[in-house]
Write a protein that holds these residues in place. Sequence first.
Motif, PDB file in Angstrom:
ATOM      1  N   VAL A  95       0.841  -1.202   0.000  1.00 46.65           N
ATOM      2  CA  VAL A  95       0.000   0.000   0.000  1.00 46.65           C
ATOM      3  C   VAL A  95       0.876   1.252   0.000  1.00 46.65           C
ATOM      4  O   VAL A  95       0.626   2.206  -0.753  1.00 46.65           O
ATOM      5  N   CYS A  96       1.899   1.267   0.822  1.00 49.52           N
ATOM      6  CA  CYS A  96       2.798   2.417   0.926  1.00 49.52           C
ATOM      7  C   CYS A  96       3.469   2.696  -0.417  1.00 49.52           C
ATOM      8  O   CYS A  96       3.579   3.849  -0.844  1.00 49.52           O
ATOM      9  N   ILE A 158      -0.094  -3.813 -12.358  1.00 43.91           N
ATOM     10  CA  ILE A 158       0.280  -2.585 -11.657  1.00 43.91           C
ATOM     11  C   ILE A 158       0.524  -1.457 -12.656  1.00 43.91           C
ATOM     12  O   ILE A 158       0.113  -0.307 -12.433  1.00 43.91           O
ATOM     13  N   VAL A 159       1.177  -1.768 -13.774  1.00 44.23           N
ATOM     14  CA  VAL A 159       1.420  -0.742 -14.792  1.00 44.23           C
ATOM     15  C   VAL A 159       0.088  -0.268 -15.384  1.00 44.23           C
ATOM     16  O   VAL A 159      -0.105   0.926 -15.624  1.00 44.23           O
ATOM     17  N   ASN A 160      -0.842  -1.194 -15.607  1.00 40.18           N
ATOM     18  CA  ASN A 160      -2.173  -0.791 -16.074  1.00 40.18           C
ATOM     19  C   ASN A 160      -2.848   0.134 -15.061  1.00 40.18           C
ATOM     20  O   ASN A 160      -3.561   1.074 -15.438  1.00 40.18           O
ATOM     21  N   ARG A 182      -9.209   7.702  -3.611  1.00 37.98           N
ATOM     22  CA  ARG A 182     -10.402   6.844  -3.476  1.00 37.98           C
ATOM     23  C   ARG A 182     -10.291   5.636  -4.407  1.00 37.98           C
ATOM     24  O   ARG A 182     -10.541   4.495  -4.000  1.00 37.98           O
ATOM     25  N   TYR A 183      -9.904   5.889  -5.646  1.00 37.15           N
ATOM     26  CA  TYR A 183      -9.865   4.803  -6.620  1.00 37.15           C
ATOM     27  C   TYR A 183      -8.683   3.864  -6.374  1.00 37.15           C
ATOM     28  O   TYR A 183      -8.772   2.664  -6.647  1.00 37.15           O
ATOM     29  N   LEU A 184      -7.610   4.401  -5.841  1.00 34.11           N
ATOM     30  CA  LEU A 184      -6.513   3.524  -5.439  1.00 34.11           C
ATOM     31  C   LEU A 184      -6.982   2.530  -4.390  1.00 34.11           C
ATOM     32  O   LEU A 184      -6.729   1.325  -4.493  1.00 34.11           O
ATOM     33  N   MET A 187      -9.186  -0.185  -5.696  1.00 37.71           N
ATOM     34  CA  MET A 187      -8.409  -1.224  -6.374  1.00 37.71           C
ATOM     35  C   MET A 187      -7.638  -2.076  -5.369  1.00 37.71           C
ATOM     36  O   MET A 187      -7.486  -3.285  -5.571  1.00 37.71           O
ATOM     37  N   LEU A 188      -7.161  -1.480  -4.306  1.00 38.87           N
ATOM     38  CA  LEU A 188      -6.448  -2.260  -3.293  1.00 38.87           C
ATOM     39  C   LEU A 188      -7.345  -3.327  -2.689  1.00 38.87           C
ATOM     40  O   LEU A 188      -6.897  -4.442  -2.403  1.00 38.87           O
ATOM     41  N   ASP A 189      -8.612  -2.998  -2.501  1.00 42.95           N
ATOM     42  CA  ASP A 189      -9.548  -4.020  -2.026  1.00 42.95           C
ATOM     43  C   ASP A 189      -9.644  -5.174  -3.028  1.00 42.95           C
ATOM     44  O   ASP A 189      -9.741  -6.344  -2.645  1.00 42.95           O
TER      45      ASP A 189
END
Length: 220
Positions: A95-96, A158-160, A182-184, A187-189
Amino acid sequence: MSQADIEQVRLPRRRDAQERRDKLIAAAQREFAVRGVDASLEKIARDAGVAIGTLYRHFPTRLDLLLAAFEPRLQEFLDGAKKALERDDPWEGFVCYLENLFGMQAGDRGFNDFLSRRFPGHANTERIHDQMCRQIQDVLTRAQNAGVARPDITQGDIVNLIWSNGRIIDATRAAAPNAWRRYLYLMLDAYRAERAHPIPEPPMTDEQLYDAMVQLNERE
């Protein structure tokens, strides 16, 4: 003329040349941040108060100027990636890493362009991109080996995500400059191991990913 006299002439010239170079880098950093990596070199030269020929004497190609302008940003990014890999918790490290990456994208359009593209034939940019790709792979593999990131995520995914985030940043820069966070996290979820479901499309190969980054550069 003695050697001492010659040196007295050379030193002011060297100082002047260094000052012009520093002004060019500062002007390039401002213009690339706003306009992206395809910003006008003529405008950069004008903003620095020099002729375009002087710019090319210091920086023979656009990529030479890009690397000089982005050097502090690149070092900041690489240092942030190193800290992410040093986190005890592999998911927190993942995440970091992404939050640092996307935050730097949001703050500089030129750096966003640089992250998103490949510039074949230029050894220094290839080396930097290869180093970034290794870091992506390291932080991702660490989270996968710990069982916290889904095992079918690839470097290409990840590049996408970098490409997608770049478009979100462009669209929301003025109206909602922090919308990308928010969108990051959405996607992390989706990247968590416990949320994994089968995906109908296979990941991009390394060759497809590289070609796409090159073609993106050629289209812009």
